[in-house]
Design a protein around this motif. Sequence first.
Motif, PDB file in Angstrom:
ATOM      1  N   LYS A  64       0.831  -1.206   0.000  1.00  0.00           N
ATOM      2  CA  LYS A  64       0.000   0.000   0.000  1.00  0.00           C
ATOM      3  C   LYS A  64       0.862   1.252   0.000  1.00  0.00           C
ATOM      4  O   LYS A  64       0.569   2.232  -0.697  1.00  0.00           O
ATOM      5  N   SER A  70      -4.817  -0.738  -3.398  1.00  0.00           N
ATOM      6  CA  SER A  70      -5.675   0.230  -2.720  1.00  0.00           C
ATOM      7  C   SER A  70      -6.857  -0.457  -2.047  1.00  0.00           C
ATOM      8  O   SER A  70      -7.508   0.112  -1.179  1.00  0.00           O
ATOM      9  N   ASP A  71      -7.155  -1.701  -2.443  1.00  0.00           N
ATOM     10  CA  ASP A  71      -8.271  -2.425  -1.852  1.00  0.00           C
ATOM     11  C   ASP A  71      -7.955  -2.838  -0.420  1.00  0.00           C
ATOM     12  O   ASP A  71      -6.822  -3.208  -0.106  1.00  0.00           O
ATOM     13  N   VAL A  72      -8.976  -2.798   0.422  1.00  0.00           N
ATOM     14  CA  VAL A  72      -8.837  -3.281   1.795  1.00  0.00           C
ATOM     15  C   VAL A  72      -9.044  -4.791   1.788  1.00  0.00           C
ATOM     16  O   VAL A  72     -10.061  -5.281   1.319  1.00  0.00           O
ATOM     17  N   THR A  74     -10.001  -8.581   2.839  1.00  0.00           N
ATOM     18  CA  THR A  74     -11.009  -9.163   3.718  1.00  0.00           C
ATOM     19  C   THR A  74     -10.306  -9.857   4.877  1.00  0.00           C
ATOM     20  O   THR A  74      -9.442 -10.708   4.670  1.00  0.00           O
ATOM     21  N   PHE A 103      -4.686  -1.781  10.150  1.00  0.00           N
ATOM     22  CA  PHE A 103      -5.875  -2.296   9.487  1.00  0.00           C
ATOM     23  C   PHE A 103      -7.144  -2.077  10.298  1.00  0.00           C
ATOM     24  O   PHE A 103      -8.251  -2.263   9.791  1.00  0.00           O
ATOM     25  N   GLN A 173     -18.561  -2.375   5.564  1.00  0.00           N
ATOM     26  CA  GLN A 173     -17.645  -1.654   6.456  1.00  0.00           C
ATOM     27  C   GLN A 173     -16.461  -2.529   6.854  1.00  0.00           C
ATOM     28  O   GLN A 173     -15.942  -2.424   7.969  1.00  0.00           O
ATOM     29  N   ARG A 174     -16.014  -3.373   5.919  1.00  0.00           N
ATOM     30  CA  ARG A 174     -14.907  -4.259   6.249  1.00  0.00           C
ATOM     31  C   ARG A 174     -13.589  -3.516   6.422  1.00  0.00           C
ATOM     32  O   ARG A 174     -12.626  -4.091   6.939  1.00  0.00           O
ATOM     33  N   GLU A 175     -13.540  -2.238   6.019  1.00  0.00           N
ATOM     34  CA  GLU A 175     -12.323  -1.466   6.249  1.00  0.00           C
ATOM     35  C   GLU A 175     -12.256  -0.937   7.676  1.00  0.00           C
ATOM     36  O   GLU A 175     -11.227  -0.381   8.081  1.00  0.00           O
ATOM     37  N   ASP A 176     -13.344  -1.113   8.445  1.00  0.00           N
ATOM     38  CA  ASP A 176     -13.371  -0.543   9.790  1.00  0.00           C
ATOM     39  C   ASP A 176     -13.830  -1.539  10.853  1.00  0.00           C
ATOM     40  O   ASP A 176     -14.023  -1.175  11.999  1.00  0.00           O
TER      41      ASP A 176
END
Length: 313
Positions: A64, A70-72, A74, A103, A173-176
């Motif tokens: 990154k 750029s993808d978060v 899983t 993360f 909301q898998r980035e959070d």
Amino acid sequence: MIAHAMAESDDTAGPERIGLRKEFDQVGIGDVLDQLDRELIGLKPVKTRIREIASLLLIERIRKRMNLTSDVPTLHMSFTGNPGTGKTTVALRIASILHRLGFVRRGQVVSVTRDELVGQYIGHTAPKTKEILKKAMGGVLFIDEAYYLHRPDNERDYGQEAIEILLQVMESQREDLVVILAGYGDRMDKFFGSNPGFRSRIAHHIDFPDYADDELLAIAELMLQDMAYKFSPDARDAFIRYITLRKTQPLFSNARSIRNALDRMRLRQASRLVADLDRELTADDVMCLEASDVLASRVFAEADGPKGSAVAS
């Protein structure tokens, strides 16, 4: 080709070189992994998998910074295994690793069961589930015995509503938020079969094996050391017998059962010592568990009795 193309643009190119050891030491995940080794006896397959995940996320962090992704990723997980095999402890360390690598915003774990998510009447479940998700956001949500969310035999059950909300948030909301589902392996398989949306959102499935007898003894001695207790040689031999017998009886829960057994042995030791109020005690007296403190357990009395008797002590 990708790296070369990015290097041609000063606006998008990341650093050309990143020292791997410096990055590893800077984020401090080595400290967390070492802590996990100290906290948990055995569980080599689990520890290996956690190190693999930590390595993957470290490289993902570097990629990154180099503008190569750029993808978060899983990060939702499934922990399967019997009670007392360290699933909650590993969840705490996973949260710390995720936080140190950037993360999740917070290294917290919110641990819940069905009761905290599912309501008792129409309109009750959604607010409960959303409140838990709000509390866990930015960290890890650990759902123990997750299969109890799904009760298809009860037409008036509201677990499916909680499941649908969870699935939506796990995707959107898998980035959070990282969700860890935990429970017995066979029941989790049935749960995933009935709710394929969960399986498709789980990136890492980790199985926690039961402890071997020698590992349970090592766990007991480590627990005693942390509490400033110890076995006498005869008590240690008696406890080895205790482990063998206790594992054959109902409701055995690995390290959890070991801790409960030690607590009861400490009670017996205290009663034995206080029975003689005129005695002067040394540090060794109050530290040492004797064979009688172990052998007084019902486990020995019930070993030759009918199976399925009351919970052992």
